[in-house]
Design an enzyme around this catalytic site. Structure first.
Site, PDB file in Angstrom:
ATOM      1  N   SER A  37      -9.711   2.450   3.126  1.00  0.00           N
ATOM      2  CA  SER A  37      -8.831   3.135   2.205  1.00  0.00           C
ATOM      3  C   SER A  37      -8.000   2.192   1.341  1.00  0.00           C
ATOM      4  O   SER A  37      -7.521   2.591   0.291  1.00  0.00           O
ATOM      5  CB  SER A  37      -7.864   4.041   2.974  1.00  0.00           C
ATOM      6  N   SER A  51      -9.662   0.025   7.232  1.00  0.00           N
ATOM      7  CA  SER A  51      -9.117   0.151   5.870  1.00  0.00           C
ATOM      8  C   SER A  51      -8.519  -1.127   5.301  1.00  0.00           C
ATOM      9  O   SER A  51      -8.220  -1.182   4.105  1.00  0.00           O
ATOM     10  CB  SER A  51      -8.057   1.256   5.829  1.00  0.00           C
ATOM     11  N   LYS A  77       0.841  -1.193   0.000  1.00  0.00           N
ATOM     12  CA  LYS A  77       0.000   0.000   0.000  1.00  0.00           C
ATOM     13  C   LYS A  77       0.881   1.249   0.000  1.00  0.00           C
ATOM     14  O   LYS A  77       1.900   1.298   0.705  1.00  0.00           O
ATOM     15  CB  LYS A  77      -0.896  -0.015   1.245  1.00  0.00           C
TER      16      LYS A  77
END
Lengths: 504, 502
Positions: free
Chosen positions: A157, A181, A82
């Site tokens: 997210s 997330s 990420k």
């Protein structure tokens, strides 16, 4: 699709194929890079693909294996990271314009672990800007699309990491979870995500949103893969003061055990009723029934203060975020906007932040700045911390009578892109079930519970006491096997085929 | 500056009662920074003593330096403070380019040490007890250099450079409670307090505590009230005053300035002020009001610091003898007068004298060397006493030669000069250069005879009872022997030969 297509194998099976010489890491890595090239133009799960570096690592692994060197179990199996995680020599933007072009001079501790174990890093995955969002629509570089339906959000997210594994662009990915997330994207993409115990995985090198809530964890297609990746990136780190010393059970053993006899599962009454879509609830109930059939005991527990968790979260998180994001000022790194008429430091800071941050980031900075202001601190931040303590005591009380807690991960299946962008409160409600674990520091897993509304995946979440992450893998591994038996294979096998960047 | 009305200091104090408050920042001499593995060094090339943590790069996290905590506890103990069982750091938030994270990690409502006191000794021996409110840990900021302006100030500068070498250097800030009752000695007390702390830091070996390097910086708060019973007046805070003399001047100026305002029925504005070395005055900085909101909140990246009681007691038990106690002990042991002791302290000679005494010299003799001849040479060369290249052992050896009557005082000074030139140890120099005192009567007797013959007038005076004139006979003998004659023996021989009683 061929059943022997290596990218469709679980990470553990890919690792086995590498060990047994069925294919090389270079071939495996190349296959994933080809897949990314084929489908990511549409999905936008990656913000940066590090092809040369990934292949170099893969070739090193192949050479080392040929030389008979002892290698980590996952050596040579590619991973996606990420973009909120700092990677030396590789762009790291947190999906924000304010960091566009920044090449960090150091690695996050968990990235060092990945490199030490020689997992080729395929690239950096898309996300909501600074991990602020539940749909990946807040990325400054365009949304990621759900591989089940490209008009739907992939959650957030960490939508990029979830879609990367869900669409076979990567077998493993790293996510971060501040309020859900990792788990909520897993839920809406039919993948597996684990938020470890706070302090289980080092935060050193995670671009902080809310320091007391942020936690990195594995994003995978199977529970066993998650356990293996969690073991690789976990462990004490002297560079993170909030990092825990050992004392965790074996995650991979727990994931393989597939034994829930006598396990007491508490269903959180406050997180199963109103607001959760009917088919999401149906899949949840069926999952519980399957576990009960396998010998688990299902009880109902009340966590009365969870109803205040969302409110407390939206004070604590923005407060910490407003402070953590103060460093993005154009002085030392990243974007610098110099206003011509008044190029003072203060004016540069204002202009840089004005141009560099997106709306949701600004909204949270404003909320947090307000909540910490003199005269408001006690009423907002102070009260929120009290709620946090109450949520923790709810967990403590519940875990006196049950081994794990369960709820649907998210109230709904993936909604349509743009559906909630103009309604922040509706967006925030996506995280109602995932937030309590962040406030309490307890670990949580989300895995697929089946297809719900519109034929889209739903997820079930389990929560365990601090340091008892192994229980998540035990119950998750068992449920995954039970459900896959009933489905005749992984849920992801039911996802529509993606081909050559053409929308279905 | 000329527009400022001032009331004469002494006159001001006839009408007003000053109250002081002093915040002292000391940079700790740890190997690494407060929250970071970067080296804690002075004057390196700009932006070399840094790591990603020092620069506050995205993703970095602080880790508390255990040594810095130890030093802070030692300072707290030396100031008779209570040491917190658990205390947290907080973020003090404001935007400024020298702050890498745009917040300073500091302690706010949970200082590591609190509620202490320290006795401050003024020059005449009067003791003033200063109460300490708190001592807390924090990190220093980087350093801005403004380029293109006329005075290095930000005004008129074309751009600014930032050096982050200092960013993250560990600091302890020590805050007094209001210091009342100092009256006309307010300025003295302020300087003596900071000097007292400076000496404590050095004794504890927690900092080099060099004022000129900014290792120790003081913020001086001054307010006036009409009488000791009146509520506290409005204070001003003069920032970063970094010499003892400047501290005194700051207090004097602020008292004079505030008195003039109050005399005219005005009100003192609560503000920060800056001291100007050239004029001895202070000028307005920024208005400090409640509007300034640092949005403090507990630093979520750090866990509380919880020094165990065992550790605190271990540190307490191993504290070195503190300067005041040591001065009292040495004063007693050495038998110096208060005045002599003050000279010793002013010359920075206490340690050297102690070591010289330890090497065998009498205390008074050691004092005379270090505050006399050696202080003079040090002054001439513009170096510290301990930078002269003479060791206490050498001074003790030199004094041993004098006391053993091997050489006299005058030769001793010559020998010392050679030691200062690096010629070696005193005894060896005396030996090699044949400087030992001539006390052989047969040699001296001839010289005495010659002197008596050359100075009949003087001889007459001595015989007439003016024995003090004998110096006029001894002088030529010393000259003839290049000072090596034993002057005492010469005197005896003269008196014998003239048949006069000394």
């Amino acid at each position: 699709m061929s059943t022997t297509d290596p990218i469709r194998l679980s990470a553990i099976d890919q690792a086995r194929a590498l060990r047994e010489g069925e294919l090389s890491s270079e071939e495996l890595t190349r296959a994933h890079l080809d897949r990314i090239a084929a489908v990511d133009g549409d999905l936008n799960a990656f913000l940066h693909v590090s092809e040369a570096e990934a292949l170099a690592t893969a070739r090193e692994v192949d050479a080392a294996r040929a030389a008979g060197e002892e290698l980590h179990e996952l050596a040579g199996v590619p991973v996606a990271v990420k973009d909120v995680v700092v990677t030396q020599g590789m762009p790291t933007t947190a999906a924000s314009k304010i960091l566009e072009g920044w090449i960090p001079p150091y690695d996050a501790t968990l990235v060092q672990s990945l490199r030490a174990a020689r997992l080729p890093i395929l690239g950096k995955t898309n996300m909501d800007e600074f991990a602020m969002g539940s749909s990946t629509e807040n990325s400054a570089f365009g949304p990621t699309r759900n591989q089940w339906d490209r008009e739907r959000i992939p959650g957030g997210s960490g939508g990029g990491s979830a879609v990367a594994v869900g669409a076979y662009e990567a077998p493993l990915a790293i996510g971060t979870d501040t309020g859900g997330s990792i788990r909520q994207p897993a839920s809406v993409t039919g993948t597996v995500g684990v938020k470890p115990t706070y302090g289980s995985v080092s935060r050193y090198g995670l671009i902080a949103m809310a320091s007391s809530l942020d936690q990195a964890g594995p994003v995978t297609r199977t529970v066993q893969d998650a356990a293996a990746l969690h073991e690789l990136i976990g462990g004490h780190d002297p560079r993170d003061s909030t990092s825990l010393e050992g004392g965790f059970g074996s995650f991979t053993e727990a994931a393989r055990a597939q034994d829930v006899k006598g396990l007491r599962i508490g269903v959180i009454e406050e997180l199963e009723g109103e607001g959760f879509d009917p088919l999401v609830r149906a899949r949840f109930e069926e999952s519980l029934a399957a576990l009960e059939g396998a010998g688990a005991e299902i009880v109902r527990v009340s966590c009365p203060n969870f109803q205040y968790a969302l409110g407390a979260y939206y004070l604590i998180m923005p407060s910490e975020a407003s402070s953590n994001l103060a460093k993005f000022d154009g002085m030392r790194f990243g974007l610098r906007v110099v206003p011509e008429e008044s190029p003072t430091a203060e004016a540069v800071m204002k202009a840089t932040r004005g141009a560099g941050f997106g709306d949701e980031v600004k909204r949270r900075i404003l909320l947090g700045t307000y909540a910490l202001s003199a005269g408001y601190y006690d009423a907002y931040y102070g009260s929120a911390q009290k709620v946090r303590t109450l949520v923790q005591s709810d967990f403590a009380a519940a875990f006196e009578s049950v081994d794990v807690l369960a709820s649907p991960t998210a109230p709904t299946v993936a909604f349509r892109l743009g559906e909630k962008t103009s309604d922040p409160l509706a967006m925030y409600l996506n995280d109602v079930a995932t937030i309590p674990a962040n406030l309490a520091g307890t670990p949580g897993i989300s895995l697929p519970s089946g297809l719900a509304e519109d034929g889209l995946p739903a997820g079930i979440q389990f929560l365990a006491p601090v340091r008892a992450d192994d229980r998540l893998y035990r119950v998750g591994g068992a449920l995954e096997a039970l459900l896959e038996d009933s489905w005749g294979g992984p849920l992801l096998a039911q996802a529509p085929e993606l081909s050559g960047g053409i929308a279905r | 500056m000329s527009a400022v009305d001032l009331v004469d200091f002494d006159t001001a104090l006839e009408r007003y009662d000053p109250v002081l408050g002093i915040e002292v920042h000391v940079e700790l001499g740890t190997a690494t920074k407060m929250f970071d593995g970067a080296p804690n060094i002075f004057a390196a090339e700009p932006n070399t003593a840094i790591t990603p943590v020092s620069l506050g790069l995205p993703g970095t996290l602080p880790v508390v330096n255990r040594k810095a905590v130890e030093y802070a506890i030692k300072i707290g103990l030396a100031l008779n403070c209570e040491i917190a069982e658990s205390c947290r750091f907080a973020r003090k938030q404001y935007f400024y380019p020298d702050l890498t994270k745009n917040f300073q990690t500091s302690q706010y409502d949970e200082p590591i040490a609190h509620d202490g006191w320290v006795d401050v000794e003024l020059e005449d021996g009067e003791i003033v007890r200063v109460e300490i409110e708190r001592a807390h840990m924090e990190e220093d900021a980087g350093k801005n250099t403004h380029v293109g302006g006329s005075t290095g100030r930000i005004h008129g500068a074309t751009h600014s450079l930032v050096d982050y070498n200092r960013a993250g250097v560990p600091l302890v800030e020590i805050v007094t409670r209001p210091i009342p009752g100092t009256g006309k000695r307010a300025a003295e007390v302020a300087a003596a307090y900071v000097r007292t702390l400076r000496d404590i830091f050095r004794t504890l070996e927690v900092s080099e505590a060099r004022m000129e390097r900014g290792n120790v910086r003081a913020d001086i708060n001054v307010s006036l009230r009409t009488s000791p019973d009146a509520p506290l007046g409005t204070r001003t805070e003069t920032k970063n005053v970094n010499s003892f003399r400047s501290i005194e001047r700051t207090v004097r100026f602020e008292i004079s300035r505030q008195a003039a305002i109050l005399d005219q029925g005005g009100t003192v504005i609560q503000e920060t002020r800056h001291f100007h070395e050239d004029t001895g005055s202070t000028s307005s900085g920024r208005v400090k009001s409640d509007a300034e909101d640092y949005r403090y909140f507990p630093e979520p990246d750090l866990v509380p610091v919880a020094p165990s009681r065992e550790w605190v007691e271990e540190l307490r038990a191993t504290l070195p003898e503190l300067p005041a106690a040591r001065r009292r002990r040495l004063l007693g042991e050495w038998g110096f007068s208060d005045l002599e002791m003050r000279d010793v302290l002013n010359a920075g000679a206490l340690d050297l004298i102690e070591q010289t005494v330890a090497a065998g010299a009498p205390a008074q003799a050691a004092r005379k060397w270090w505050t006399g001849e050696l202080a003079r040479v040090a002054n001439e060369r513009e170096v510290e006493l301990d930078g002269l290249g003479v060791t206490p052992a050498q001074v003790a050896e030199l004094q041993g030669l004098v006391d053993g009557r091997k050489i006299n005082d005058k030769i001793a000074k010559q020998v010392l000069g050679k030691v200062l030139e690096g010629a070696g140890d005193p005894a060896a120099i005396v030996e090699e250069e044949g400087l030992a005192v001539v006390s052989d009567d047969s040699v001296l007797s001839a010289a005495v005879d010659q002197s008596i013959a050359d100075n009949p007038g003087v001889v007459e005076k001595i015989r007439g009872g003016k024995v003090q004139a004998i110096g006029a006979l001894i002088g030529p003998i010393m000259k003839a022997t290049r000072g090596q004659a034993d002057a005492g023996r010469v005197r005896e021989i003269i008196l014998e030969k003239l048949g006069v009683d000394g």
